[in-house]
Design a protein around this motif. Sequence first.
Motif, mmCIF file in Angstrom:
data_model
loop_
_atom_site.group_PDB
_atom_site.id
_atom_site.type_symbol
_atom_site.label_atom_id
_atom_site.label_comp_id
_atom_site.label_asym_id
_atom_site.label_seq_id
_atom_site.Cartn_x
_atom_site.Cartn_y
_atom_site.Cartn_z
ATOM 1 N N GLY A 178 -17.517 68.484 -42.319
ATOM 2 C CA GLY A 178 -18.533 67.902 -41.445
ATOM 3 C C GLY A 178 -18.074 67.812 -40.005
ATOM 4 O O GLY A 178 -18.840 68.087 -39.070
ATOM 5 N N LYS A 179 -16.830 67.416 -39.803
ATOM 6 C CA LYS A 179 -16.302 67.310 -38.437
ATOM 7 C C LYS A 179 -16.250 68.681 -37.756
ATOM 8 O O LYS A 179 -16.571 68.812 -36.574
ATOM 9 C CB LYS A 179 -14.906 66.681 -38.465
ATOM 10 N N ARG A 182 -19.780 69.761 -36.828
ATOM 11 C CA ARG A 182 -20.259 69.047 -35.651
ATOM 12 C C ARG A 182 -19.614 69.590 -34.378
ATOM 13 O O ARG A 182 -20.279 69.718 -33.335
ATOM 14 C CB ARG A 182 -19.961 67.552 -35.799
ATOM 15 N N ASN A 185 -21.176 73.103 -33.580
ATOM 16 C CA ASN A 185 -22.613 73.156 -33.349
ATOM 17 C C ASN A 185 -22.936 73.139 -31.856
ATOM 18 O O ASN A 185 -22.586 72.198 -31.142
ATOM 19 C CB ASN A 185 -23.301 71.977 -34.039
ATOM 20 N N THR A 191 -28.937 68.702 -35.267
ATOM 21 C CA THR A 191 -27.971 67.604 -35.306
ATOM 22 C C THR A 191 -27.148 67.711 -36.580
ATOM 23 O O THR A 191 -27.702 67.901 -37.668
ATOM 24 C CB THR A 191 -28.687 66.244 -35.279
ATOM 25 N N VAL A 192 -25.837 67.597 -36.455
ATOM 26 C CA VAL A 192 -24.932 67.664 -37.604
ATOM 27 C C VAL A 192 -24.391 66.269 -37.897
ATOM 28 O O VAL A 192 -23.856 65.596 -37.001
ATOM 29 C CB VAL A 192 -23.772 68.644 -37.360
ATOM 30 N N ILE A 193 -24.550 65.835 -39.129
ATOM 31 C CA ILE A 193 -24.063 64.530 -39.575
ATOM 32 C C ILE A 193 -22.811 64.740 -40.404
ATOM 33 O O ILE A 193 -22.783 65.585 -41.310
ATOM 34 C CB ILE A 193 -25.137 63.804 -40.410
ATOM 35 N N VAL A 194 -21.773 63.987 -40.108
ATOM 36 C CA VAL A 194 -20.524 64.074 -40.868
ATOM 37 C C VAL A 194 -20.649 63.166 -42.089
ATOM 38 O O VAL A 194 -20.967 61.981 -41.966
ATOM 39 C CB VAL A 194 -19.320 63.646 -40.014
#
Length: 375
Positions: A178-179, A182, A185, A191-194
């Motif tokens: 996830g990190k 993000r 991106n 929008t990227v959620i970790v």
Amino acid sequence: MVEFKRSSADGRDRLMEINPRLWGSLDLSIAAGVDFPHIAVTGTTRRSVPAATAAPTSFLWVLPDALMFLLARPARLLALCRLLLSPRVKTNVAFDDLKPLLLQVREMLYWAKTLLRRRRLQYPHGRPGQPDGFAFDLHIHSSRSYDSVSSVKRILRQAVRLKLSAIAVTDHESIEGGKRARALNDHPDLTVIVGTEIKTEIGDVIGLFLEEPIQSRLAADVIREIKAQGGLVMLPHPFSYGVKEYDEGLIKELDLIEIRNSRNRVEQVDKVLHYAERYQLAMVGNSDAHFVSEIGSTHTVAPCPTLSPGSPEALKALLRSGSGRVVQSKTPSFRYAMSQTVKAFKKRRYGDVWFYGWWAVKSIIKDVVMRPLSP
């Protein structure tokens, strides 16, 4: 062809059908001693038709019947080989004339190619349409999970192509995927959620909007750690792993609950609705994607927010509102088998690689051949 079936009750023949064209089981008739094409040609060119007497014959169609049988029941390989080698059994493979066999192989390959082009494997229940609001998929796995091979870059490209507004990368026991998503991106509309998916005694628990790894493995402690980081707690594929009920104290701490999951074969929709209504939980639908092509197969579409959800708090409020509608399409079963094969390989359980790999092959055959033929 005039076809009869003899009744076991009274021994009388019953007429089944009269077929003026040549039929698929013609090989059996010829092998039994009645060459219908030759009789038809002879009857047309001459006045007398040669007499023909059928003899009891055992016949095996190697392609495609025996092949399909073997894929469904691999343990019968030895019995099938004995049939093929038996002098009493005739087959539709003639080594003195390979042209019919080659034509049949070509036809099977063309059939499979046509079905693949129609993308019936990817979404047998129909591909969901393009989102018309704020669409999000909050359950996606990257190669940081032990059962996925999806790179972060390909996940981002697919999310942009599908016009998703937000995704959450929720690898098993890790937030690194996830990190990285993000950080990579650069699309202004995505929008990227970790997040992460943690295995606990009540099944999996997903944490969203995280910055630090979750160390606990007990459900109550996992939820506490997620809340301490200001994250949201989501219960994925509820009532799986044999869970019948959940502790009321834990349910009250949830923010989101999955009502639809592309990979969940047994969905307890009524129970989820009951829990969501009783404990005021927002219901969402997610893909649980382990391969890039699964992303967005199930997603949630909410009305476009009046305020841009650029800040985490605005996005959290939108997710908690429960105002979205779920768009669902089930993932073909062979993809689950493939992810289990990846899991066995990454964990070096090579004995399971063969088991799950064969399961994946059988599932592919089922999805390619059986599903398109079903009404």
